[in-house]
Enzyme design. Sequence first.
Site, PDB file in Angstrom:
ATOM      1  N   PRO A   1       1.949 -19.386  47.706  1.00  0.00           N
ATOM      2  CA  PRO A   1       2.569 -20.703  47.564  1.00  0.00           C
ATOM      3  C   PRO A   1       1.635 -21.796  47.050  1.00  0.00           C
ATOM      4  O   PRO A   1       2.095 -22.908  46.801  1.00  0.00           O
ATOM      5  CB  PRO A   1       3.054 -21.009  48.983  1.00  0.00           C
ATOM      6  CG  PRO A   1       2.216 -20.164  49.874  1.00  0.00           C
ATOM      7  CD  PRO A   1       1.911 -18.923  49.106  1.00  0.00           C
ATOM      8  N   GLY A   2       0.348 -21.501  46.865  1.00  0.00           N
ATOM      9  CA  GLY A   2      -0.561 -22.484  46.280  1.00  0.00           C
ATOM     10  C   GLY A   2      -0.250 -22.767  44.816  1.00  0.00           C
ATOM     11  O   GLY A   2      -0.532 -23.859  44.326  1.00  0.00           O
TER      12      GLY A   2
ATOM     13  N   GLU B   1      14.493   2.076  39.541  1.00  0.00           N
ATOM     14  CA  GLU B   1      13.107   2.560  39.664  1.00  0.00           C
ATOM     15  C   GLU B   1      13.004   3.937  40.310  1.00  0.00           C
ATOM     16  O   GLU B   1      12.047   4.665  40.054  1.00  0.00           O
ATOM     17  CB  GLU B   1      12.262   1.548  40.450  1.00  0.00           C
ATOM     18  CG  GLU B   1      12.136   0.218  39.701  1.00  0.00           C
ATOM     19  CD  GLU B   1      11.046  -0.693  40.248  1.00  0.00           C
ATOM     20  OE1 GLU B   1      10.504  -0.428  41.338  1.00  0.00           O
ATOM     21  OE2 GLU B   1      10.737  -1.689  39.556  1.00  0.00           O
TER      22      GLU B   1
ATOM     23  N   ARG C   1      -0.092  -1.309  36.933  1.00  0.00           N
ATOM     24  CA  ARG C   1      -0.060  -2.769  36.936  1.00  0.00           C
ATOM     25  C   ARG C   1      -1.231  -3.268  36.113  1.00  0.00           C
ATOM     26  O   ARG C   1      -2.393  -3.203  36.553  1.00  0.00           O
ATOM     27  CB  ARG C   1      -0.182  -3.285  38.370  1.00  0.00           C
ATOM     28  CG  ARG C   1       1.059  -3.053  39.217  1.00  0.00           C
ATOM     29  CD  ARG C   1       2.238  -3.825  38.710  1.00  0.00           C
ATOM     30  NE  ARG C   1       3.284  -3.918  39.725  1.00  0.00           N
ATOM     31  CZ  ARG C   1       4.404  -4.617  39.550  1.00  0.00           C
ATOM     32  NH1 ARG C   1       4.638  -5.247  38.405  1.00  0.00           N
ATOM     33  NH2 ARG C   1       5.306  -4.660  40.500  1.00  0.00           N
TER      34      ARG C   1
ATOM     35  N   ALA D   1      10.694  -2.790  43.560  1.00  0.00           N
ATOM     36  CA  ALA D   1      10.963  -4.227  43.552  1.00  0.00           C
ATOM     37  C   ALA D   1      11.237  -4.692  42.135  1.00  0.00           C
ATOM     38  O   ALA D   1      10.877  -4.008  41.182  1.00  0.00           O
ATOM     39  CB  ALA D   1       9.767  -4.996  44.110  1.00  0.00           C
TER      40      ALA D   1
ATOM     41  N   GLU E   1      -0.339 -27.746  38.974  1.00  0.00           N
ATOM     42  CA  GLU E   1       0.169 -26.669  38.123  1.00  0.00           C
ATOM     43  C   GLU E   1       1.096 -25.815  38.975  1.00  0.00           C
ATOM     44  O   GLU E   1       0.750 -25.453  40.095  1.00  0.00           O
ATOM     45  CB  GLU E   1      -0.978 -25.766  37.648  1.00  0.00           C
ATOM     46  CG  GLU E   1      -2.084 -26.525  36.970  1.00  0.00           C
ATOM     47  CD  GLU E   1      -3.463 -25.907  37.231  1.00  0.00           C
ATOM     48  OE1 GLU E   1      -3.533 -24.784  37.755  1.00  0.00           O
ATOM     49  OE2 GLU E   1      -4.449 -26.572  36.915  1.00  0.00           O
TER      50      GLU E   1
ATOM     51  N   GLU F   1       7.737  -0.095  32.228  1.00  0.00           N
ATOM     52  CA  GLU F   1       7.526   0.312  33.615  1.00  0.00           C
ATOM     53  C   GLU F   1       7.018   1.753  33.655  1.00  0.00           C
ATOM     54  O   GLU F   1       7.652   2.649  33.083  1.00  0.00           O
ATOM     55  CB  GLU F   1       8.836   0.225  34.405  1.00  0.00           C
ATOM     56  CG  GLU F   1       9.237  -1.201  34.761  1.00  0.00           C
ATOM     57  CD  GLU F   1      10.479  -1.259  35.646  1.00  0.00           C
ATOM     58  OE1 GLU F   1      10.594  -2.210  36.419  1.00  0.00           O
ATOM     59  OE2 GLU F   1      11.339  -0.355  35.533  1.00  0.00           O
TER      60      GLU F   1
ATOM     61  N   GLU G   1      17.496  -2.606  41.523  1.00  0.00           N
ATOM     62  CA  GLU G   1      16.103  -2.202  41.283  1.00  0.00           C
ATOM     63  C   GLU G   1      15.793  -0.852  41.931  1.00  0.00           C
ATOM     64  O   GLU G   1      15.059  -0.047  41.373  1.00  0.00           O
ATOM     65  CB  GLU G   1      15.137  -3.272  41.802  1.00  0.00           C
ATOM     66  CG  GLU G   1      15.136  -4.556  40.984  1.00  0.00           C
ATOM     67  CD  GLU G   1      14.465  -4.390  39.610  1.00  0.00           C
ATOM     68  OE1 GLU G   1      13.765  -3.374  39.362  1.00  0.00           O
ATOM     69  OE2 GLU G   1      14.637  -5.284  38.763  1.00  0.00           O
TER      70      GLU G   1
ATOM     71  N   GLU H   1       7.528 -18.423  43.733  1.00  0.00           N
ATOM     72  CA  GLU H   1       8.135 -17.094  43.849  1.00  0.00           C
ATOM     73  C   GLU H   1       8.423 -16.721  45.312  1.00  0.00           C
ATOM     74  O   GLU H   1       7.539 -16.802  46.159  1.00  0.00           O
ATOM     75  CB  GLU H   1       7.224 -16.003  43.256  1.00  0.00           C
ATOM     76  CG  GLU H   1       7.905 -14.638  43.272  1.00  0.00           C
ATOM     77  CD  GLU H   1       6.963 -13.475  42.940  1.00  0.00           C
ATOM     78  OE1 GLU H   1       7.451 -12.436  42.519  1.00  0.00           O
ATOM     79  OE2 GLU H   1       5.732 -13.612  43.104  1.00  0.00           O
TER      80      GLU H   1
END
Lengths: 180, 180
Positions: free
Chosen positions: A114-115, A96, A64, A76, A32, A140, A92, A119
Site C-alpha cells: 500500500p505504499g 491457469e 515471473r 491468480a 506516486e 503465461e 483464472e 492493488e
Amino acid sequence: MQLESRPVYTGRVVRLDVDTVRFPDGSTGELEIIRHPGAAAIVPCASDPHTDRDPTILLIRQFRYATGGLLWEIPAGTLDPGEDPEACARRELLEETGVTAGRLQRLTSIWTTPGFTDEVIHIYLASGLTAGAPSRERDEFIEVVPQPLSQVLARIRDGEVRDAKTIVAILYMAGFVLKM
Amino acid sequence: MQLESRPVYTGRVVRLDVDTVRFPDGSTGELEIIRHPGAAAIVPCASDPHTDRDPTILLIRQFRYATGGLLWEIPAGTLDPGEDPEACARRELLEETGVTAGRLQRLTSIWTTPGFTDEVIHIYLASGLTAGAPSRERDEFIEVVPQPLSQVLARIRDGEVRDAKTIVAILYMAGFVLKM
C-alpha cells in the site's frame, strides 16, 4: 485527500499517476501511485479442507520476469473491467489449471503493497474440483504441481515460497480454516 | 531474459520501465515493470516470543493514501541505496516507533506482487526492545498501538488487518516461531 491527479503512464495492466494530496495534518505533497484494477487468487484444494487434515493443494510454478525466474504461487489473475472478484477467481482457476471449483469460500482480501499501489487481491479457497484443460495467455508460463499442504507449509517455513499472496492464503487457510 | 529496457518514469521511490523480454518459449513481448529498491519490515515484540505464548506486538496504525484511509501494519520502510536489510529494519523500527531492538531474527523475504514489480520485503522479528522517541518523515502519519498477539491474529482472521506483509509476518511468526 486527493487535490489533483496527473496521469504519467497508462499500461496494459497498471497506470502510474502522480497525485497532489492533502495529508491528515493539513499539509500537502505529491505521491506516486500505481493504480491497479485488483485481482483474485485461489487456493485449489483437491480434497475437502474441512475434513482432510493434509489436503492436496494445486500449487503452480510460474515464470515471473520481475523476479528473474520461477516462483511457487497459487493461481491468480487481474480483474476484468467490472468483473466480480469471485467470477474472476473461477475464471483464472480454469484458465491457469483447467480446474472448475464446486465450492468457493472467501478467505480475506489484502493490500499487496500500500505504499505505492492501490492493488487489492481477493483470496478464495476452492474445493470440489473437476479437472479439465487450461487455456493460458500467451505470456503465461505455468506448471501445475499438486502437493500436500504439509509440504507447502514446509516450503513457506524454509523460504522457498516467497510470493506474498500465496503465503497469506496458505497460512490463513491453515490457521483459520483447518485451525492447525 | 531482458532484451531492452525503456525508462518511462523515475519517481521518488519507484521507477517504471517498459522492458522487451524473451520468454521461456523463445517468444518476445513487452512488460511493464515497477523497479523498487526493496524494503524491510519488523514485528516488534515487547516480550520474548520464544517463551511468552501471547507476546505484546507494537502494531502501527498508518495513513495510506493508496487505500483511502488508515491501515493496521507492522513498521517497515524502503532500503536506502546500498543499505543492508537488517540495518534498514533497525533504522525504520527506531524512526517509526522510537524503539531499539536488542535482538533481530530474520523470518523470511517476500515478493509483494511479482506480476508488475521486483519489490522484495525482508521481514524480521525484533525483541529485547528499549523505548525511545520516534523521528518520522514529514508525510508519515503513524500511531503505535501495542496489543497482544492473540488480538492481532483475531484482526487478521476477521479481515481487519489487510496489509500483506503484516499478515505474512504475524502468521509466519505464530506458525513457525511460536508453533501455535
